[in-house]
Design an enzyme around this catalytic site. Sequence first.
Site, PDB file in Angstrom:
ATOM      1  N   GLU A 153       0.950  -4.269  11.835  1.00  0.00           N
ATOM      2  CA  GLU A 153       2.242  -3.890  11.857  1.00  0.00           C
ATOM      3  C   GLU A 153       2.538  -3.562  10.279  1.00  0.00           C
ATOM      4  O   GLU A 153       1.926  -4.093   9.230  1.00  0.00           O
ATOM      5  CB  GLU A 153       3.184  -5.053  12.200  1.00  0.00           C
ATOM      6  CG  GLU A 153       3.359  -6.151  11.148  1.00  0.00           C
ATOM      7  CD  GLU A 153       4.453  -6.901  11.365  1.00  0.00           C
ATOM      8  OE1 GLU A 153       5.658  -6.698  11.627  1.00  0.00           O
ATOM      9  OE2 GLU A 153       4.209  -8.462  11.337  1.00  0.00           O
ATOM     10  N   TRP A 154       3.297  -2.615  10.001  1.00  0.00           N
ATOM     11  CA  TRP A 154       3.875  -1.983   8.617  1.00  0.00           C
ATOM     12  C   TRP A 154       4.988  -3.081   8.358  1.00  0.00           C
ATOM     13  O   TRP A 154       5.822  -3.307   8.927  1.00  0.00           O
ATOM     14  CB  TRP A 154       4.107  -0.751   8.757  1.00  0.00           C
ATOM     15  CG  TRP A 154       4.729  -0.207   7.574  1.00  0.00           C
ATOM     16  CD1 TRP A 154       6.149  -0.283   6.937  1.00  0.00           C
ATOM     17  CD2 TRP A 154       4.047   0.429   6.521  1.00  0.00           C
ATOM     18  NE1 TRP A 154       6.273   0.391   5.868  1.00  0.00           N
ATOM     19  CE2 TRP A 154       5.012   0.635   5.418  1.00  0.00           C
ATOM     20  CE3 TRP A 154       2.759   0.889   6.236  1.00  0.00           C
ATOM     21  CZ2 TRP A 154       4.617   1.134   4.108  1.00  0.00           C
ATOM     22  CZ3 TRP A 154       2.272   1.403   4.893  1.00  0.00           C
ATOM     23  CH2 TRP A 154       3.341   1.541   3.989  1.00  0.00           C
ATOM     24  N   ASP A 173      -7.899 -15.879  -1.185  1.00  0.00           N
ATOM     25  CA  ASP A 173      -8.038 -14.781  -2.006  1.00  0.00           C
ATOM     26  C   ASP A 173      -6.582 -14.356  -2.483  1.00  0.00           C
ATOM     27  O   ASP A 173      -6.154 -13.269  -2.451  1.00  0.00           O
ATOM     28  CB  ASP A 173      -8.635 -13.693  -1.464  1.00  0.00           C
ATOM     29  CG  ASP A 173      -8.886 -12.473  -2.400  1.00  0.00           C
ATOM     30  OD1 ASP A 173      -8.991 -12.972  -3.604  1.00  0.00           O
ATOM     31  OD2 ASP A 173      -9.404 -11.421  -2.042  1.00  0.00           O
TER      32      ASP A 173
END
Length: 287
Positions: free
Chosen positions: A91-92, A194
């Site tokens: 999804e954006w 990360d």
Amino acid sequence: MNERIEQALYQAGDGEEIKQVKQVAGGSINESYFVQTGMQTYFIKYHANAPERFFELEAKGLNMSSETNSIAVPEVFTYSDERHNAFLVMEWVEGSPSADTDRKLGDHIAAMHQTIGNHHGFDDDTFIGALPQKNGLFSSWLEYYRDRRLKAQLQMGIERGTMTGRRRERMEKLLENLDKWVPDKVEPSYLHGDLWGGNWLSGPSGEPYVIDPSFLYGDRHFELAFTEVFGGYSSEFYQAYQDRFPLAPYYEDVKPLYQLYYLLVHLNMFGEAYGRSVDTILKRYAG
């Protein structure tokens, strides 16, 4: 490119007409695109020469983080690690920081760290950037961190010529004495793996999202130490974290040793620009 995007969207279950495609920033490893259809807006990443299981493992890390019900992550719709056509469809996520975004981020990361696994490490080998990380499941955090993380970077440095002479001697001495500072028995928290400042963003209503994980179970202080290497986190973030899950007294003593791993990764990926930082830590602990 549109043919590849159409293929990715078809695999994601979206057969609507594509209204807009725009290449966007998405790191140095992948090509990244904003895509809008009649159904949804997407963030699609491509890697022409992706290592085996590259996007599968990223998707797995996002899902593992999501399962903690603590921190928001983009929904993963599908992925492929097909040779020469690897992609990840998510999804954006778009939004602007609110007054409490940083505090929410600190609180939600602490909540994720309060989710505890059964072992240290991970049951799959993963990647940090494009570098492979050998994992495995360990009862000892010290053993995992020494043997799977630091020794692996030492060996890579020997092969690449970044770990020679006095630096190599100090690194080998440090590994022999690592138990003086790194704990053996510590709870294996769920870790993003990360968490530099570029791997979180603001979503709707300022809700913080994390992206691009390199998931593992381990000492949560390892994660916090990395957030201090390259910046990107405010005092509000750290205070909110501390309010929910106070740091252990040994954190300041072990912090440089946890930062060492990520500096070794950068030394092996990008070269001697990170050598001085590595040498400073090695000199402190293995003088």
